[in-house]
Design an enzyme around this catalytic site. Structure first.
Site, mmCIF file in Angstrom:
data_model
loop_
_atom_site.group_PDB
_atom_site.id
_atom_site.type_symbol
_atom_site.label_atom_id
_atom_site.label_comp_id
_atom_site.label_asym_id
_atom_site.label_seq_id
_atom_site.Cartn_x
_atom_site.Cartn_y
_atom_site.Cartn_z
ATOM 1 N N PRO A 87 0.881 -1.175 -0.016
ATOM 2 C CG PRO A 87 -0.732 -1.427 1.739
ATOM 3 C CD PRO A 87 0.544 -2.065 1.106
ATOM 4 C CD GLU A 114 -0.091 -6.508 11.162
ATOM 5 O OE1 GLU A 114 -0.619 -7.588 11.197
ATOM 6 O OE2 GLU A 114 -0.315 -5.330 10.926
ATOM 7 N NE ARG A 152 -6.309 -6.726 -21.361
ATOM 8 C CZ ARG A 152 -7.233 -7.094 -21.889
ATOM 9 N NH1 ARG A 152 -7.369 -8.346 -21.792
ATOM 10 N NH2 ARG A 152 -7.715 -6.444 -23.171
ATOM 11 C CG ASP A 167 -6.843 -3.561 -23.203
ATOM 12 O OD1 ASP A 167 -5.775 -3.980 -22.663
ATOM 13 O OD2 ASP A 167 -7.827 -4.104 -24.046
HETATM 14 C C1 4FV Z 1 -1.222 -4.023 -1.045
HETATM 15 C C2 4FV Z 1 -2.121 -2.983 -1.800
HETATM 16 C C3 4FV Z 1 -1.671 -4.751 0.251
HETATM 17 C C4 4FV Z 1 -0.378 -5.062 3.177
HETATM 18 C C5 4FV Z 1 0.199 -5.809 4.408
HETATM 19 C C6 4FV Z 1 -0.279 -7.315 2.337
HETATM 20 C C7 4FV Z 1 -0.841 -6.045 2.045
HETATM 21 C C8 4FV Z 1 0.082 -7.400 3.671
HETATM 22 N N1 4FV Z 1 -0.193 -4.312 -1.951
HETATM 23 N N2 4FV Z 1 -1.398 -3.075 -3.058
HETATM 24 N N3 4FV Z 1 -3.154 -2.351 -1.455
HETATM 25 N N4 4FV Z 1 -0.787 -5.478 0.980
HETATM 26 O O1 4FV Z 1 -2.795 -4.103 0.784
HETATM 27 O O2 4FV Z 1 -0.487 -3.906 -3.063
HETATM 28 O O3 4FV Z 1 1.285 -7.759 3.975
#
Ligand code: 4FV
Length: 247
Positions: A87, A114, A152, A167
């Site tokens: 994230p 985490e 793609r 697309d």
């Molecule tokens: C995520 C997202 C995501 C966070 C902690 C995996 C999680 C756990 N990855 N875009 N949104 N990853 O939420 O790519 O380890």
């Protein structure tokens, strides 16, 4: 394109890599995707990959050594671009998909718990990528989203599904509406122009509908779109917004 995925749940990728376009692309050698179990790079008999967080705070953190060993092993003989799905990453969009696809050799790190010890990012990660501002339980689904979107971009892959290479977002606009048989559904008919056989008229109608949809649903995209003079003309010719909605 070579994609190596590092995860503690390799089984999650089996159906995805065996189905539809991705499955055909792998069969035809247009894509080389491998899924590697991170636990194969642990050294303790419990094959553990997580531990207590320094500083407390609940939850578990993925330890660095297995990741560093794994990424280095997968990078032997090459310089793959190493992407952690998280994230904290740059939001994935069409431009980022093309840029990553153009790199041609990628290692995707799928975290769990985490998160991953920061020293993995400081040693064996080139870039973090996010699929959206929400928290998932793992990076596996984001990795699949990225693999599907990148595949793609491989010449010949989209054709494997018989679909054409236009697309949405390619020209920065949303897609136009699609119709197929039956000709009337719930009393709703197919737009006449699509039954007319006038291809130039159909193309113009689809452009107008794509512009209308983008203006209505994603004005941010319209502002960023690089429109051709013809597209600019069609946009200018659209009914003013407030009128457009009125039936
Ligand atoms: C995520 C997202 C995501 C966070 C902690 C995996 C999680 C756990 N990855 N875009 N949104 N990853 O939420 O790519 O380890």
């Amino acid at each position: 394109m070579r994609i190596q995925v590092l995860t503690i749940f390799p089984e999650l990728f089996e159906p995805f890599l065996a189905t539809s376009l991705i499955g055909k692309a792998l069969e035809k050698g247009l894509l080389d995707a491998r899924v590697i179990d991170l636990r194969d790079f642990t050294e303790d008999r419990h094959r553990s990959v997580d531990d207590e967080p320094y500083g407390g705070g609940g939850g578990m953190v993925m330890a660095a050594p297995p990741w560093i060993r794994a990424v280095r092993a997968l990078s032997e003989g090459g310089t793959p671009w190493r992407v952690l799905l998280s994230p904290q990453g740059r939001r994935l969009d069409d431009a980022k998909v093309r840029e990553l696809a153009a790199r041609g050799d990628l290692v995707l790190l799928c975290g769990r718990y985490e998160g991953i010890d920061e020293r993995v990012l400081e040693t064996v990660v080139d870039e973090e990528v996010s699929i959206g501002d929400y928290v998932l339980s793992g990076g596996e689904l984001p990795a699949m989203v990225l693999i599907e979107a990148m595949s793609r971009q491989i010449p010949g892959v989209v054709q494997l599904s018989g679909s054409v290479e236009n697309d949405s977002f390619r020209n920065g606009l949303l897609d136009y509406p699609h119709y197929t048989r039956p000709p009337v559904v719930e009393g709703l008919a197919v737009p006449e122009v699509l039954l007319s056989g006038h291809h130039a008229e159909i193309i113009r109608w689809r452009l107008r509908k794509a512009l209308e949809a983008t203006r209505e649903k994603r004005p941010d995209l319209l502002a960023a779109a690089r429109l051709s003079p013809d597209e600019e003309r069609e946009l200018a010719a659209l009914a003013p917004v407030e009128e457009a909605g009125r039936v």
